[in-house]
Structures are given as structure tokens and as C-alpha cells.
Design a protein around this motif. Structure first.
Motif, PDB file in Angstrom:
ATOM      1  N   UNK A  79       0.826  -1.211   0.000  1.00  0.00           N
ATOM      2  CA  UNK A  79       0.000   0.000   0.000  1.00  0.00           C
ATOM      3  C   UNK A  79       0.858   1.259   0.000  1.00  0.00           C
ATOM      4  N   UNK A  80       1.948   1.224   0.736  1.00  0.00           N
ATOM      5  CA  UNK A  80       2.859   2.359   0.757  1.00  0.00           C
ATOM      6  C   UNK A  80       3.503   2.583  -0.613  1.00  0.00           C
ATOM      7  N   UNK A  81       3.903   1.515  -1.266  1.00  0.00           N
ATOM      8  CA  UNK A  81       4.503   1.670  -2.599  1.00  0.00           C
ATOM      9  C   UNK A  81       3.466   2.130  -3.619  1.00  0.00           C
ATOM     10  N   UNK A  82       2.223   1.681  -3.485  1.00  0.00           N
ATOM     11  CA  UNK A  82       1.167   2.167  -4.373  1.00  0.00           C
ATOM     12  C   UNK A  82       0.944   3.659  -4.167  1.00  0.00           C
ATOM     13  N   UNK A  83       0.945   4.099  -2.929  1.00  0.00           N
ATOM     14  CA  UNK A  83       0.799   5.521  -2.637  1.00  0.00           C
ATOM     15  C   UNK A  83       1.954   6.327  -3.248  1.00  0.00           C
ATOM     16  N   UNK A  84       3.167   5.850  -3.076  1.00  0.00           N
ATOM     17  CA  UNK A  84       4.325   6.556  -3.630  1.00  0.00           C
ATOM     18  C   UNK A  84       4.318   6.537  -5.159  1.00  0.00           C
ATOM     19  N   UNK A  85       3.939   5.422  -5.746  1.00  0.00           N
ATOM     20  CA  UNK A  85       3.831   5.350  -7.199  1.00  0.00           C
ATOM     21  C   UNK A  85       2.821   6.372  -7.709  1.00  0.00           C
ATOM     22  N   UNK A  86       1.686   6.445  -7.028  1.00  0.00           N
ATOM     23  CA  UNK A  86       0.646   7.387  -7.437  1.00  0.00           C
ATOM     24  C   UNK A  86       1.121   8.831  -7.297  1.00  0.00           C
ATOM     25  N   UNK A  87       1.827   9.121  -6.231  1.00  0.00           N
ATOM     26  CA  UNK A  87       2.324  10.476  -6.024  1.00  0.00           C
ATOM     27  C   UNK A  87       3.376  10.879  -7.049  1.00  0.00           C
ATOM     28  N   UNK A  88       4.304   9.991  -7.335  1.00  0.00           N
ATOM     29  CA  UNK A  88       5.427  10.351  -8.182  1.00  0.00           C
ATOM     30  C   UNK A  88       5.211  10.074  -9.669  1.00  0.00           C
ATOM     31  N   UNK A  89       4.446   9.043 -10.007  1.00  0.00           N
ATOM     32  CA  UNK A  89       4.284   8.658 -11.410  1.00  0.00           C
ATOM     33  C   UNK A  89       2.862   8.790 -11.918  1.00  0.00           C
ATOM     34  N   UNK A  90       1.987   9.399 -11.151  1.00  0.00           N
ATOM     35  CA  UNK A  90       0.602   9.540 -11.588  1.00  0.00           C
ATOM     36  C   UNK A  90      -0.176   8.266 -11.327  1.00  0.00           C
TER      37      UNK A  90
END
Length: 181
Positions: free
Chosen positions: A71-82
Motif C-alpha cells: 500500500x505504501x509503494x502504491x501511494x508513492x507510485x501514485x504520487x510520483x508517477x501519476x
């Protein structure tokens, strides 16, 4: 680093990057669970717990750890890569199921590698044929969440869940043989 190289990748690239990074997160976070245990600590665990309960506890702990990391990596992916995901709910469910799948396989492989004199290379050799089909299946299922016209087939989800149950059963059945060493 990915953000500097690729500002907003297309859906298939985003999907592939996400699952490959999930793989590396799992290897670094979950796979070390058995490899970091000292011989004395394993002897202590041997005296207070049965092999099945010990391996189930490790599987549960690593599953929870990987769910949080996913979930944390999904959040970071969404923040940085859309966020190119069209159906967010099913994708989050798939991320959780995929994190669970990866954690189960690498926990089991870490148990085997720990008994082989702490050889982490064994994890790579044994893990490759186990993890590649699972990653391909995860990427195939998650591709349907990027396109509103594609449907997520229940048979693929059941196959993924069946693979997870098979890994749990193999761990419970085979770990006592490793435990006796």
C-alpha cells in the motif's frame, strides 16, 4: 529516481514497473525473515513452538508487513508517477492479493535458504520458476484495471488464490522437515 527518468509512463510500463518494484520490496523486506535468525534464536523457537505454528506465524507476520509495504509503494507510485488506473478499487484489492502472494513465496523460500547455511542465492535459483508465473499472472490481471472495457476474470483471481493456498500448504507440510535439522 524513476520520476526523474519517466515523468508519466504509459499504463503497461507503469504496471510492469509497479510489480517489479513490488518484487524487490518483497525480497528486501520479507525474504530476510529467516535469514537473519541466529542459530540460538532458532533453537529457542524450536523449544517453544511447533514447526507448523512457527511457519504460520512467520507467514502471517510477513504477509502483514508486505501488505503495508504494498500500500505504501502504491501511494508513492501514485504520487510520483501519476495514477493511470481506471478502476482503483479492484487494483487495490489486486495489490493486496499480489503482496500476499509474493510474501508467501519468499517466506517459504527464505525458510529453505536459511537451512542451507544462510545461502541467499538459493532463494534466487528456487524463486525464479515460482515467481515468474505469478508476476505474469499479476500483470495480466492488473492490466484489466487500466482499461474500462476489459473485464477481470474470476478464474485468474481464483488461480492466484489457489497458488497462495498451495504455498501455505507446502510450507506447513514441508517446514517440519527443515525444522528438525
Amino acid at each position: 529516481m524513476l520520476f526523474l527518468g519517466i515523468e508519466e509512463p504509459e499504463e503497461k510500463v507503469w504496471n510492469g514497473l509497479f510489480w517489479v518494484i513490488q518484487l524487490f520490496i518483497c525480497i528486501n523486506a520479507v525474504a530476510k525473515s529467516f535469514l537473519q535468525e541466529s542459530r540460538g534464536r532458532m533453537l529457542y523457537f524450536y523449544s517453544i513452538a511447533s514447526p507448523a505454528s512457527f511457519v504460520l506465524a512467520k507467514l502471517l507476520f510477513n504477509t502483514l508487513l508486505m501488505l503495508v509495504m504494498s500500500l505504501l509503494s502504491l501511494l508513492l507510485f501514485t504520487l510520483f508517477l501519476g495514477n493511470p488506473v481506471v478502476r482503483t478499487g479492484p487494483f487495490i484489492g489486486l495489490v493486496l492479493l499480489g503482496g500476499w502472494s509474493l510474501s508467501l513465496i519468499f517466506t517459504f523460500l527464505a525458510a529453505i535458504a536459511a537451512r542451507a547455511q544462510q545461502n541467499a542465492a538459493i532463494m534466487a535459483v528456487l524463486g525464479f520458476p515460482l515467481i515468474v508465473p505469478q508476476l505474469i499472472l499479476l500483470m495480466k490481471i492488473s492490466n484489466a484495471t487500466f482499461n474500462p472495457l476489459l473485464t477481470i476474470h474470476a478464474s485468474n483471481m481464483l488461480l492466484l488464490a489457489a497458488l497462495d493456498i498451495m504455498v501455505i500448504l507446502l510450507a506447513v507440510i514441508l517446514f517440519p522437515f527443515l525444522w528438525k535439522d
